[in-house]
Design a protein around this motif. Structure first.
Motif, mmCIF file in Angstrom:
data_model
loop_
_atom_site.group_PDB
_atom_site.id
_atom_site.type_symbol
_atom_site.label_atom_id
_atom_site.label_comp_id
_atom_site.label_asym_id
_atom_site.label_seq_id
_atom_site.Cartn_x
_atom_site.Cartn_y
_atom_site.Cartn_z
ATOM 1 N N UNK A 1 -1.153 -3.200 -2.758
ATOM 2 C CA UNK A 1 -2.415 -2.474 -2.849
ATOM 3 C C UNK A 1 -2.756 -2.161 -4.296
ATOM 4 N N UNK A 2 -1.722 -1.909 -5.111
ATOM 5 C CA UNK A 2 -1.936 -1.566 -6.523
ATOM 6 C C UNK A 2 -0.629 -1.787 -7.274
ATOM 7 N N UNK A 3 -0.745 -2.046 -8.571
ATOM 8 C CA UNK A 3 0.422 -2.241 -9.426
ATOM 9 C C UNK A 3 0.396 -1.204 -10.537
ATOM 10 N N UNK A 4 1.525 -0.523 -10.752
ATOM 11 C CA UNK A 4 1.695 0.411 -11.863
ATOM 12 C C UNK A 4 2.526 -0.315 -12.913
ATOM 13 N N UNK A 5 1.954 -0.519 -14.094
ATOM 14 C CA UNK A 5 2.535 -1.438 -15.070
ATOM 15 C C UNK A 5 2.746 -0.786 -16.429
ATOM 16 N N UNK A 6 3.970 -0.875 -16.938
ATOM 17 C CA UNK A 6 4.256 -0.434 -18.303
ATOM 18 C C UNK A 6 3.863 -1.552 -19.268
ATOM 19 N N UNK A 7 3.661 -1.209 -20.522
ATOM 20 C CA UNK A 7 3.318 -2.230 -21.526
ATOM 21 C C UNK A 7 4.569 -2.789 -22.188
ATOM 22 N N UNK A 8 5.424 -1.903 -22.688
ATOM 23 C CA UNK A 8 6.613 -2.337 -23.416
ATOM 24 C C UNK A 8 7.732 -2.641 -22.431
ATOM 25 N N UNK A 9 7.890 -3.927 -22.115
ATOM 26 C CA UNK A 9 8.886 -4.377 -21.156
ATOM 27 C C UNK A 9 9.764 -5.443 -21.794
ATOM 28 N N UNK A 10 11.024 -5.567 -21.355
ATOM 29 C CA UNK A 10 11.882 -6.640 -21.885
ATOM 30 C C UNK A 10 11.397 -8.006 -21.414
ATOM 31 N N UNK A 11 11.523 -8.986 -22.287
ATOM 32 C CA UNK A 11 11.090 -10.333 -21.934
ATOM 33 C C UNK A 11 9.583 -10.463 -22.044
ATOM 34 N N UNK A 12 8.912 -10.449 -20.931
ATOM 35 C CA UNK A 12 7.451 -10.519 -20.884
ATOM 36 C C UNK A 12 6.869 -9.113 -20.893
ATOM 37 N N UNK A 13 6.007 -8.805 -21.872
ATOM 38 C CA UNK A 13 5.431 -7.458 -21.923
ATOM 39 C C UNK A 13 4.291 -7.317 -20.909
ATOM 40 N N UNK A 14 3.804 -6.087 -20.776
ATOM 41 C CA UNK A 14 2.768 -5.810 -19.787
ATOM 42 C C UNK A 14 1.469 -6.535 -20.044
ATOM 43 N N UNK A 15 1.121 -6.682 -21.355
ATOM 44 C CA UNK A 15 -0.098 -7.417 -21.688
ATOM 45 C C UNK A 15 -0.023 -8.848 -21.124
ATOM 46 N N UNK A 16 1.096 -9.523 -21.406
ATOM 47 C CA UNK A 16 1.255 -10.915 -20.983
ATOM 48 C C UNK A 16 1.301 -11.039 -19.467
ATOM 49 N N UNK A 17 1.976 -10.091 -18.827
ATOM 50 C CA UNK A 17 2.050 -10.141 -17.371
ATOM 51 C C UNK A 17 0.668 -10.026 -16.748
ATOM 52 N N UNK A 18 -0.135 -9.078 -17.242
ATOM 53 C CA UNK A 18 -1.472 -8.892 -16.683
ATOM 54 C C UNK A 18 -2.344 -10.113 -16.959
ATOM 55 N N UNK A 19 -2.208 -10.674 -18.167
ATOM 56 C CA UNK A 19 -3.004 -11.860 -18.510
ATOM 57 C C UNK A 19 -2.732 -13.009 -17.535
ATOM 58 N N UNK A 20 -1.459 -13.224 -17.201
ATOM 59 C CA UNK A 20 -1.106 -14.290 -16.260
ATOM 60 C C UNK A 20 -1.548 -13.946 -14.852
ATOM 61 N N UNK A 21 -1.388 -12.676 -14.467
ATOM 62 C CA UNK A 21 -1.773 -12.260 -13.119
ATOM 63 C C UNK A 21 -3.252 -12.473 -12.876
ATOM 64 N N UNK A 22 -4.078 -12.145 -13.863
ATOM 65 C CA UNK A 22 -5.527 -12.229 -13.688
ATOM 66 C C UNK A 22 -6.037 -13.675 -13.574
ATOM 67 N N UNK A 23 -5.199 -14.644 -13.871
ATOM 68 C CA UNK A 23 -5.581 -16.036 -13.660
ATOM 69 C C UNK A 23 -5.606 -16.396 -12.174
#
Length: 223
Positions: free
Chosen positions: A46-68
């Motif tokens: 229903x919703x994702x709670x996402x941190x920005x500073x993450x090991x490996x793939x950061x939150x920015x990159x994760x969201x960018x891929x998800x939105x594709x």
């Protein structure tokens, strides 16, 4: 309603999982962006709670891929409080941005606001016979009689009302209302069904929650 938390700080992640579970959500928690992206892409949240500073793939990159591929609502929960960080998050497709430290009550209110927008969650009032459930206002009633449910009882009834006339197995209910690691040797489902039935069925002449022997439970109107 299922929520995905992507948070590498163990204390914060565990705190969020506990608080959201107590408020009736089914919660998955992962500690890095790669695992978060995998679950976000393959799961139904229903919703994702996402941190920005993450090991490996950061939150920015994760969201960018998800939105594709998906438009699951995302709220950033991060210590990065600069204006440019907020702008970047929103431009990447985040639905909200909350800075740490935060009040849990505010996070919960923001999550419910996202759910009310209803992009991935069925938000309309559900009904069968004289039973009504409002998932946003978290209200249940039969006719004019208000029914007070615990968070798990509400989640159980919400699940059954979304699957009216379908026989739901004990395992399916456990996975949806509790979690995938549910212990099949416990009787938590039977206990929850019994308590729910005592509140929304037993006091009324028309019975809606039925046991199908050897198969599970079904919510339906019968003659």
């Amino acid at each position: 309603m299922k929520v995905l938390i992507v948070e590498d700080e163990a204390k914060t992640g565990d705190y969020l999982r506990k608080g959201l579970t107590e408020n009736g959500f089914v919660v998955d928690l992962v500690r890095n962006g790669a695992d978060g992206l995998h679950l976000a892409m393959t799961g139904d949240y229903a919703v994702i709670v996402l941190d920005v500073m993450l090991p490996g793939m950061d939150g920015w990159s994760m969201l960018r891929e998800l939105r594709k591929a998906k438009d699951t609502p995302v709220i950033f929960l991060t210590a990065r409080d600069e204006v440019e960080d907020r702008v970047k998050g929103l431009e990447l497709g985040a639905d909200d941005y909350l800075v740490k430290p935060f009040a849990f009550s505010e996070l919960l209110a923001r999550l419910r606001t996202l759910l009310r927008r209803g992009r991935n969650v069925q938000a309309e009032v559900l009904a069968i016979a004289d039973l009504e459930l409002d998932p946003v206002r978290r209200r249940v009633a039969r006719g004019t009689a208000r029914i007070d449910l615990t968070a798990k009882e509400f989640a159980l009834l919400h699940l059954m009302m979304r699957h009216q006339s379908e026989v739901l197995s004990r395992t399916f209910i456990a996975e949806q209302v509790w979690d995938m690691n549910f212990d099949s040797n416990t009787n938590v489902v039977e206990v929850a069904i019994r308590r729910l039935r005592a509140k929304m069925d037993d006091p009324f002449d028309r019975k809606l929650l039925h046991t199908v022997r050897g198969m599970g439970y079904v919510l339906e109107e019968r003659e």
